[in-house]
Motif scaffolding. Sequence first.
Motif, PDB file in Angstrom:
ATOM      1  N   VAL A 348       0.846  -1.125   0.042  1.00  0.00           N
ATOM      2  CA  VAL A 348       0.213   0.029  -0.070  1.00  0.00           C
ATOM      3  C   VAL A 348       0.959   1.328   0.103  1.00  0.00           C
ATOM      4  O   VAL A 348       0.225   2.399  -0.519  1.00  0.00           O
ATOM      5  CB  VAL A 348      -0.962   0.087   1.138  1.00  0.00           C
ATOM      6  CG1 VAL A 348      -0.286   0.327   2.429  1.00  0.00           C
ATOM      7  CG2 VAL A 348      -2.052   0.884   1.019  1.00  0.00           C
ATOM      8  N   PHE A 349       2.166   1.129   0.204  1.00  0.00           N
ATOM      9  CA  PHE A 349       3.007   2.373   0.217  1.00  0.00           C
ATOM     10  C   PHE A 349       3.694   2.424  -0.997  1.00  0.00           C
ATOM     11  O   PHE A 349       4.088   3.411  -1.254  1.00  0.00           O
ATOM     12  CB  PHE A 349       4.212   2.163   1.293  1.00  0.00           C
ATOM     13  CG  PHE A 349       3.766   1.999   2.753  1.00  0.00           C
ATOM     14  CD1 PHE A 349       3.603   3.179   3.459  1.00  0.00           C
ATOM     15  CD2 PHE A 349       3.698   0.864   3.389  1.00  0.00           C
ATOM     16  CE1 PHE A 349       3.190   3.229   4.711  1.00  0.00           C
ATOM     17  CE2 PHE A 349       3.239   0.952   4.558  1.00  0.00           C
ATOM     18  CZ  PHE A 349       3.121   2.132   5.437  1.00  0.00           C
ATOM     19  N   PHE A 350       3.393   1.763  -2.047  1.00  0.00           N
ATOM     20  CA  PHE A 350       3.695   1.998  -3.432  1.00  0.00           C
ATOM     21  C   PHE A 350       2.312   2.118  -4.458  1.00  0.00           C
ATOM     22  O   PHE A 350       1.558   1.391  -4.435  1.00  0.00           O
ATOM     23  CB  PHE A 350       4.489   0.735  -3.805  1.00  0.00           C
ATOM     24  CG  PHE A 350       5.803   0.530  -2.970  1.00  0.00           C
ATOM     25  CD1 PHE A 350       6.891   0.935  -3.244  1.00  0.00           C
ATOM     26  CD2 PHE A 350       5.671  -0.330  -1.992  1.00  0.00           C
ATOM     27  CE1 PHE A 350       8.071   0.973  -2.480  1.00  0.00           C
ATOM     28  CE2 PHE A 350       6.789  -0.645  -0.777  1.00  0.00           C
ATOM     29  CZ  PHE A 350       7.861   0.094  -1.324  1.00  0.00           C
ATOM     30  N   SER A 351       2.552   3.414  -5.007  1.00  0.00           N
ATOM     31  CA  SER A 351       1.366   3.676  -5.687  1.00  0.00           C
ATOM     32  C   SER A 351       1.249   2.788  -7.157  1.00  0.00           C
ATOM     33  O   SER A 351       0.278   2.809  -7.519  1.00  0.00           O
ATOM     34  CB  SER A 351       1.485   5.327  -5.975  1.00  0.00           C
ATOM     35  OG  SER A 351       2.612   5.496  -6.750  1.00  0.00           O
ATOM     36  N   ASP A 352       2.386   2.461  -7.524  1.00  0.00           N
ATOM     37  CA  ASP A 352       2.641   1.674  -8.583  1.00  0.00           C
ATOM     38  C   ASP A 352       1.744   0.374  -8.659  1.00  0.00           C
ATOM     39  O   ASP A 352       1.262  -0.119  -9.635  1.00  0.00           O
ATOM     40  CB  ASP A 352       3.784   1.410  -9.245  1.00  0.00           C
ATOM     41  CG  ASP A 352       4.942   0.727  -8.215  1.00  0.00           C
ATOM     42  OD1 ASP A 352       4.551   0.725  -6.951  1.00  0.00           O
ATOM     43  OD2 ASP A 352       5.381  -0.403  -8.780  1.00  0.00           O
ATOM     44  N   ARG A 353       1.819  -0.325  -7.374  1.00  0.00           N
ATOM     45  CA  ARG A 353       1.003  -1.493  -7.090  1.00  0.00           C
ATOM     46  C   ARG A 353      -0.555  -1.175  -7.155  1.00  0.00           C
ATOM     47  O   ARG A 353      -1.299  -1.982  -7.522  1.00  0.00           O
ATOM     48  CB  ARG A 353       1.351  -2.071  -5.966  1.00  0.00           C
ATOM     49  CG  ARG A 353       2.685  -2.699  -5.782  1.00  0.00           C
ATOM     50  CD  ARG A 353       3.089  -3.607  -6.958  1.00  0.00           C
ATOM     51  NE  ARG A 353       2.106  -4.684  -7.156  1.00  0.00           N
ATOM     52  CZ  ARG A 353       2.106  -5.232  -8.241  1.00  0.00           C
ATOM     53  NH1 ARG A 353       2.590  -5.112  -9.249  1.00  0.00           N
ATOM     54  NH2 ARG A 353       0.909  -6.190  -8.560  1.00  0.00           N
ATOM     55  N   VAL A 354      -1.075  -0.128  -6.593  1.00  0.00           N
ATOM     56  CA  VAL A 354      -2.254   0.222  -6.339  1.00  0.00           C
ATOM     57  C   VAL A 354      -2.667   0.519  -8.154  1.00  0.00           C
ATOM     58  O   VAL A 354      -3.687   0.076  -8.548  1.00  0.00           O
ATOM     59  CB  VAL A 354      -2.676   1.486  -5.547  1.00  0.00           C
ATOM     60  CG1 VAL A 354      -3.995   1.647  -5.683  1.00  0.00           C
ATOM     61  CG2 VAL A 354      -2.289   0.919  -4.085  1.00  0.00           C
ATOM     62  N   ARG A 355      -1.881   1.387  -8.610  1.00  0.00           N
ATOM     63  CA  ARG A 355      -2.213   1.655 -10.126  1.00  0.00           C
ATOM     64  C   ARG A 355      -2.315   0.705 -10.883  1.00  0.00           C
ATOM     65  O   ARG A 355      -3.257   0.636 -11.681  1.00  0.00           O
ATOM     66  CB  ARG A 355      -1.006   2.726 -10.582  1.00  0.00           C
ATOM     67  CG  ARG A 355      -1.145   3.228 -11.895  1.00  0.00           C
ATOM     68  CD  ARG A 355      -0.135   3.901 -12.547  1.00  0.00           C
ATOM     69  NE  ARG A 355      -0.347   4.561 -13.631  1.00  0.00           N
ATOM     70  CZ  ARG A 355       0.540   4.735 -14.678  1.00  0.00           C
ATOM     71  NH1 ARG A 355       1.782   4.496 -14.254  1.00  0.00           N
ATOM     72  NH2 ARG A 355       0.389   5.100 -15.818  1.00  0.00           N
ATOM     73  N   SER A 356      -1.669  -0.333 -10.754  1.00  0.00           N
ATOM     74  CA  SER A 356      -1.862  -1.725 -11.829  1.00  0.00           C
ATOM     75  C   SER A 356      -3.131  -2.523 -11.391  1.00  0.00           C
ATOM     76  O   SER A 356      -3.813  -2.835 -12.342  1.00  0.00           O
ATOM     77  CB  SER A 356      -0.471  -2.546 -11.458  1.00  0.00           C
ATOM     78  OG  SER A 356      -0.855  -3.228 -10.007  1.00  0.00           O
ATOM     79  N   ALA A 357      -3.371  -2.481 -10.170  1.00  0.00           N
ATOM     80  CA  ALA A 357      -4.748  -2.888  -9.781  1.00  0.00           C
ATOM     81  C   ALA A 357      -5.940  -1.973 -10.360  1.00  0.00           C
ATOM     82  O   ALA A 357      -6.934  -2.719 -11.048  1.00  0.00           O
ATOM     83  CB  ALA A 357      -4.965  -2.964  -8.244  1.00  0.00           C
ATOM     84  N   VAL A 358      -5.709  -0.898 -10.270  1.00  0.00           N
ATOM     85  CA  VAL A 358      -7.011   0.046 -10.965  1.00  0.00           C
ATOM     86  C   VAL A 358      -7.103  -0.001 -12.353  1.00  0.00           C
ATOM     87  O   VAL A 358      -8.025  -0.138 -12.987  1.00  0.00           O
ATOM     88  CB  VAL A 358      -6.763   1.617 -10.286  1.00  0.00           C
ATOM     89  CG1 VAL A 358      -7.502   2.408 -11.161  1.00  0.00           C
ATOM     90  CG2 VAL A 358      -7.036   1.696  -9.054  1.00  0.00           C
TER      91      VAL A 358
END
Length: 479
Positions: A348-358
């Motif tokens: 959750v501290f890495f926006s790229d991981r959330v971005r890939s999910a979105v």
Amino acid sequence: MAGALLAGSMPPRTAWYLAPLGAALLTWSLLGLAWRQRLVAGIMTGLAFFLPTLSWLIGFHPAGFAALLGLETVLFALAMLAVDARPARWWTVPAALVALEAVRGRFPFGGFPIPGLALGQLDGPLAGAAPLGGSLLVVGLATGAGAAVTALLVDGRRVRTLAVVGVSLAVGAMGILLAGRDGASAGSLRAALVQGGGPRGIPAVVSDADAVTERQVQLSEDLPSDLDLVLWPESSLAVSGPVTDTSEAARVAQLARRTGATVVVGLSESYDRSFRNAAVAWGPDGRIVDRYEKVHRVPFGEYIPARAFFESLSDLTALVPRDAVPGRGPGLLGTPAGPLGVVISYEVFFSDRVRSAVVAGGQVVLVPTNAASYTTEEVPATEVAAARMRALEFDRAVLQAAPTGYTAIIRPDGRVVGQSGLSTPEVLTATVPLRTGMTVYARTGDGPVLAVAALTLLASPLAGLCAALRRRRPGTVGT
């Protein structure tokens, strides 16, 4: 003093205004300094910032704390070397801080962005810029506002300074307007987040896995039947080998059938020399419908980089006896409740991981996590802050479940509408919106902000190089 002010803005505190003040003081202290003096100032400021904000690491591994403190301080000092110390170049200070945060989010070992300067701004006026440029833009605006105050006091070119400040405020206001739009609704989701409770300060490798599972099961017995989703935390189940066909899986399947909901559980599958940290989804019929395995592992927490080398320096086997197998692909669970984005704990501290999910289609973001190893509230509070920032950046509700807290329900605008206590057994329920739209930041990532920061820092050296080349150019001969 500047580092202490920056540290004072970090979660669990909410004094967002201390970061601009810290940036103002930092800018003032750097003006007119030679590179060696800026290096010393950077070391002192870095120590004052990281010493209190990383102190929670001491209980885990004192030598590791010292090593990380030294590394982070060096990175801060190097960022200060990139600053142009002339009063007319005050904006290189926020640009250097943006570059510093970008580096810390990627180095070492894939990044260690704790603490993150943007996380102290969530209750301030500039957090609304996150949908435009993410946390790096928030850092640039917040520290730029402080640096501009110093520039107004010491630089004679006040008109230009006021113009830069005006543009920055306009960007922040535009972000707030974009975040308030509601043009991509895809319905809603009725969810229950189960926090089993229990003692804190116990590392996961020595915790009683059966007791953790039992607390989750018992607290889930009285869940209502009108749910779409039940979320259990990271490490709710610990099994040997694949979870399929285990007794633990049968208990989760029974819960799914009884509630008629999709049940997502964070679990650990252990093997001889490795383990898998996964979020597994059971459908309302009790069958496993999808799974996601953690991609961004915690260095020295879930695996030991260059294990042979580091174990020759310190006994790390007891801390991390086996390495986590890295997962692949975007964090997306296809379920009867809809496409669910998921990041596990540290991710959750890495926006790229959330971005890939979105980008892959996630309409809500799930964060099964386990912060039970920490005795203080600093890490759980920082994790909630990171979840709030991800909600703002991507216009998605975030549901975070932890076995001993903080469990939190966060709306797409970053507001926390439900949060548990620490150690207590609790069930949080809420109806949250499902979203399908894409923010500007979801489309672009960090690239534009990083490009602006890089150009800002390189402008003076490039101008100096061009001037030197012009001076060396041979003159023309008249005819």
